[in-house]
Scaffold this motif. Structure first.
Motif, mmCIF file in Angstrom:
data_model
loop_
_atom_site.group_PDB
_atom_site.id
_atom_site.type_symbol
_atom_site.label_atom_id
_atom_site.label_comp_id
_atom_site.label_asym_id
_atom_site.label_seq_id
_atom_site.Cartn_x
_atom_site.Cartn_y
_atom_site.Cartn_z
ATOM 1 N N ASN A 9 53.493 35.485 2.256
ATOM 2 C CA ASN A 9 53.681 36.040 0.923
ATOM 3 C C ASN A 9 54.894 35.397 0.262
ATOM 4 O O ASN A 9 55.983 35.936 0.272
ATOM 5 C CB ASN A 9 53.874 37.565 1.030
ATOM 6 C CG ASN A 9 53.687 38.222 -0.315
ATOM 7 O OD1 ASN A 9 53.565 37.547 -1.334
ATOM 8 N ND2 ASN A 9 53.676 39.538 -0.311
ATOM 9 N N ARG A 10 54.697 34.194 -0.240
ATOM 10 C CA ARG A 10 55.774 33.584 -1.023
ATOM 11 C C ARG A 10 55.180 32.794 -2.188
ATOM 12 O O ARG A 10 54.002 32.437 -2.188
ATOM 13 C CB ARG A 10 56.711 32.749 -0.163
ATOM 14 C CG ARG A 10 56.115 31.533 0.471
ATOM 15 C CD ARG A 10 57.173 30.873 1.370
ATOM 16 N NE ARG A 10 56.566 30.079 2.410
ATOM 17 C CZ ARG A 10 56.188 28.821 2.246
ATOM 18 N NH1 ARG A 10 56.347 28.226 1.100
ATOM 19 N NH2 ARG A 10 55.640 28.149 3.247
ATOM 20 N N GLU A 11 56.081 32.573 -3.121
ATOM 21 C CA GLU A 11 55.652 32.011 -4.394
ATOM 22 C C GLU A 11 54.892 30.694 -4.222
ATOM 23 O O GLU A 11 55.310 29.822 -3.471
ATOM 24 C CB GLU A 11 56.910 31.745 -5.229
ATOM 25 C CG GLU A 11 56.713 31.919 -6.702
ATOM 26 C CD GLU A 11 58.060 31.829 -7.407
ATOM 27 O OE1 GLU A 11 58.204 30.946 -8.243
ATOM 28 O OE2 GLU A 11 58.950 32.645 -7.077
ATOM 29 N N GLY A 12 53.794 30.563 -4.898
ATOM 30 C CA GLY A 12 53.120 29.276 -4.961
ATOM 31 C C GLY A 12 52.099 29.007 -3.867
ATOM 32 O O GLY A 12 51.373 28.018 -3.942
ATOM 33 N N ARG A 13 52.039 29.863 -2.843
ATOM 34 C CA ARG A 13 51.136 29.567 -1.732
ATOM 35 C C ARG A 13 49.667 29.626 -2.161
ATOM 36 O O ARG A 13 48.864 28.784 -1.778
ATOM 37 C CB ARG A 13 51.372 30.523 -0.557
ATOM 38 C CG ARG A 13 52.624 30.231 0.222
ATOM 39 C CD ARG A 13 52.610 28.873 0.895
ATOM 40 N NE ARG A 13 51.858 28.853 2.137
ATOM 41 C CZ ARG A 13 51.555 27.751 2.800
ATOM 42 N NH1 ARG A 13 51.899 26.565 2.337
ATOM 43 N NH2 ARG A 13 50.881 27.812 3.931
ATOM 44 N N SER A 54 48.430 29.271 -5.183
ATOM 45 C CA SER A 54 48.058 28.174 -6.096
ATOM 46 C C SER A 54 47.975 26.855 -5.321
ATOM 47 O O SER A 54 47.124 26.017 -5.606
ATOM 48 C CB SER A 54 49.025 28.099 -7.280
ATOM 49 O OG SER A 54 50.271 27.644 -6.854
#
Lengths: 434, 133
Positions: free
Chosen positions: B11-15, B17
């Motif tokens: 759960n982290r930004e950009g994964r 996309s």
């Protein structure tokens, strides 16, 4: 009460030196005759017990390292037959095996005396009620301070660790004036005491405490002293030598008074192992001068510190140990428990769902150490359900707790995302500010 | 049966996309995307037009991904249609681990689900007159 054993604690430097010399000569001969590993080490170096004539000759002697104790597991380092030993303590070593220390009755007495001297430094006396909230067991904290309290003639409350509500009730009902526990636990207790609205000085009658088994800062000390209106003393010990009481600081906080009639400290350069003068920082090395069960000669503690010999207004004349500033190996101390990265590795290697790549994040949140182990999932594991991931994490967390004796938060990440580095991997990020 | 691709994502930004970008670059078309998530990680479940191509592209890009076969049915667009199928499965003791819908042709809804007994599920659904994909 100013001192527990005035004649020893305020002995002149010359007398102390003579006592240390006499004891070193004796213990080296004793170790050579009764401990095969020392006979082998000294023979290999060409040193005979007769070569040791005074404490100044100590640098001729071989060092002892934790590996020596592991190699001798469990009883190979004992100088006495099992019938003479009355107690065993142990702490974790690097790969799951424990390092064991055996104590004779006399060793327990000496340790008790040193712990009693420490309790007096914290303001205790024979009238005291000493609340011991260190864990009782193989860990030396609980039993060490327990016997120290009894030696002092105080009344000991063996509360052991955990169950905070009950601890506070005992503090209120029994009115302990001295407490022994880890620095992070006393802060937790102070927070709970404040939360419950108990009055310091009325409901809680503590006057002082000895706190150790983990690193803490002067800032934490001030915080503890202010919140509970007590004298907070830093106490040092390690299970291989003796538990808490090897050194402890007094109300003047000029460094921890090293009980150097029983335990002789040196500071050596970490790389060259050459002895360093007072004031210089290096690895603390300790020789037990009076231990019978398992004497240790020039034991490398891996703790980084310095010594000082400045006079202390309390009148005690021992050399003093300044605050421990770090370790010369990769051991972490988490909530008072020794943790080696190699222990973590051995748990990871046994689990097919993950790779052996990991990173440890250590922090201190609300004065309690936290440890997060970031672990990569194996590229071969098939995951389409949340419950399956949670199951992998739950099992790993349980295996870690059982191997490390301290809990860790497990975070699972995708394969290949834990940073690799050239050469020696940088696997630990310690954000604690001490 | 329908092939579903499951991808583990921190759960982290950009994964998410990043994951979709890999599929775009491999020219894979998505029929459905559903996410089961917790505070720290999610599992993305995809049904695509070419699952072999999608899987190799995702694995090459370092995503922990695998293929799981789902039982899938076409559900008529009328009230109670899904309930009838589920009652038939439940009466036969077929457990459903998870289920979601995905786009079908001509306004039909498709339903895919994972079960530990897929052959039995297919037989039960066929006996109940369902259109198994």
């Amino acid at each position: 009460m100013q001192y527990f054993q005035k004649e020893i604690e305020t002995m002149s430097k010359e007398e102390k030196r003579a006592l240390q010399s006499e004891r070193l000569v004796k213990i080296v001969k004793y170790a050579y005759e009764n401990q095969a590993p020392y006979r082998a080490k000294m023979d290999a170096m060409g040193v005979k017990p007769e070569d040791i004539k005074s404490i100044d000759d100590i640098s001729k002697l071989p060092f002892t390292v934790k590996q020596d104790l592991r190699d001798a597991y469990p009883f190979g380092m004992m100088a006495r037959p099992k019938k003479d030993l009355v107690r065993l303590h142990a702490s974790s070593a690097t790969t799951g095996k424990l390092t064991v220390a055996g104590y004779t009755m006399n060793d327990i007495d000496v340790w008790g005396e040193c712990a009693a001297r420490s309790l007096v430094m914290a303001g205790g006396d024979a009238e005291s009620i000493v609340h011991v909230a260190y864990g009782y067991g193989l860990f030396t904290g609980g039993l060490g301070m327990h016997y120290g309290g009894e030696k002092l003639g105080a009344c000991v409350v063996p509360a052991s660790a955990g169950n905070t509500q009950k601890q506070i009730q005992l503090l209120v009902d029994f009115g302990a004036d001295i407490i022994c526990c880890t620095p992070s636990y006393i802060i937790y207790l102070a927070e709970e005491i404040e939360r419950m609205g108990l009055k310091i000085g009325e409901d809680i009658k503590l006057k002082g405490g000895v706190f150790g088994a983990e690193a803490w800062s002067e800032g934490m000390r001030e915080d503890i002293e202010k919140r509970l209106n007590i004298r907070a003393c830093d106490i040092y010990g390690l299970s291989e030598i003796a538990g808490p009481g090897v050194a402890c600081d007094c109300q003047f906080k000029t460094g921890m008074h090293f009980q150097d009639d029983h335990f002789y400290p040196e500071i050596v350069d970490v790389d060259t192992l050459e002895p360093l003068p007072y004031g210089e920082s290096g690895e603390l090395v300790i020789t037990t001068l009076t231990k019978e069960g398992m004497p240790l000669i020039r034991y490398r503690t891996r703790d980084i510190a310095s010594l000082n010999d400045d006079p202390c207004p309390c009148g005690r004349t021992s050399v003093k140990l300044n605050k421990i500033t770090g370790r010369s190996d990769d051991m972490l101390i988490i909530r008072g428990v020794n943790v080696f990265p190699s222990q973590i590795e051995s748990v990871l290697l046994k689990n097919p769902d993950i790779t052996p790549n990991y990173h440890i994040n250590v922090d201190r949140v609300n004065n309690l150490d936290t440890m997060e182990i970031v672990v990569e999932l194996s590229p071969n594991v098939k995951l389409d359900e949340v419950a399956h991931v949670e199951e992998i994490r739950r099992k790993l967390a349980a295996d870690m707790t059982s191997a490390l004796s301290v809990s860790a938060k497990i975070t699972l990440v995708s394969p290949g995302t834990v940073a690799r580095s050239e050469g020696k991997a940088k696997r630990i990020t310690d954000k604690r500010k001490l | 049966m329908v092939k579903q691709i499951a991808v583990f994502l921190e759960n982290r930004e950009g994964r998410l996309s990043d994951c979709c970008k890999v599929l775009k670059q491999a020219d894979v078309n998505l029929n459905s995307l559903s996410i089961a998530d917790t505070k720290e990680f999610g599992i993305v479940r995809l049904i695509v037009d070419d699952s072999d191509k999608a899987l190799s592209a995702l694995q090459a890009a370092g995503f922990l991904s695998s293929v799981v076969e789902l039982v899938a049915i076409e559900v008529p667009d009328k009230a109670g249609a899904l309930a009838d199928e589920l009652i038939a499965l439940s009466d036969s003791g077929v457990n459903i681990e998870y289920m979601y819908s995905f786009a079908g042709k001509d306004g039909h809804a498709n339903i895919g689900f994972k079960t530990s007994m897929p052959e039995k599920a297919v037989a039960v659904l066929q006996a109940a007159g369902a259109k198994v994909l």
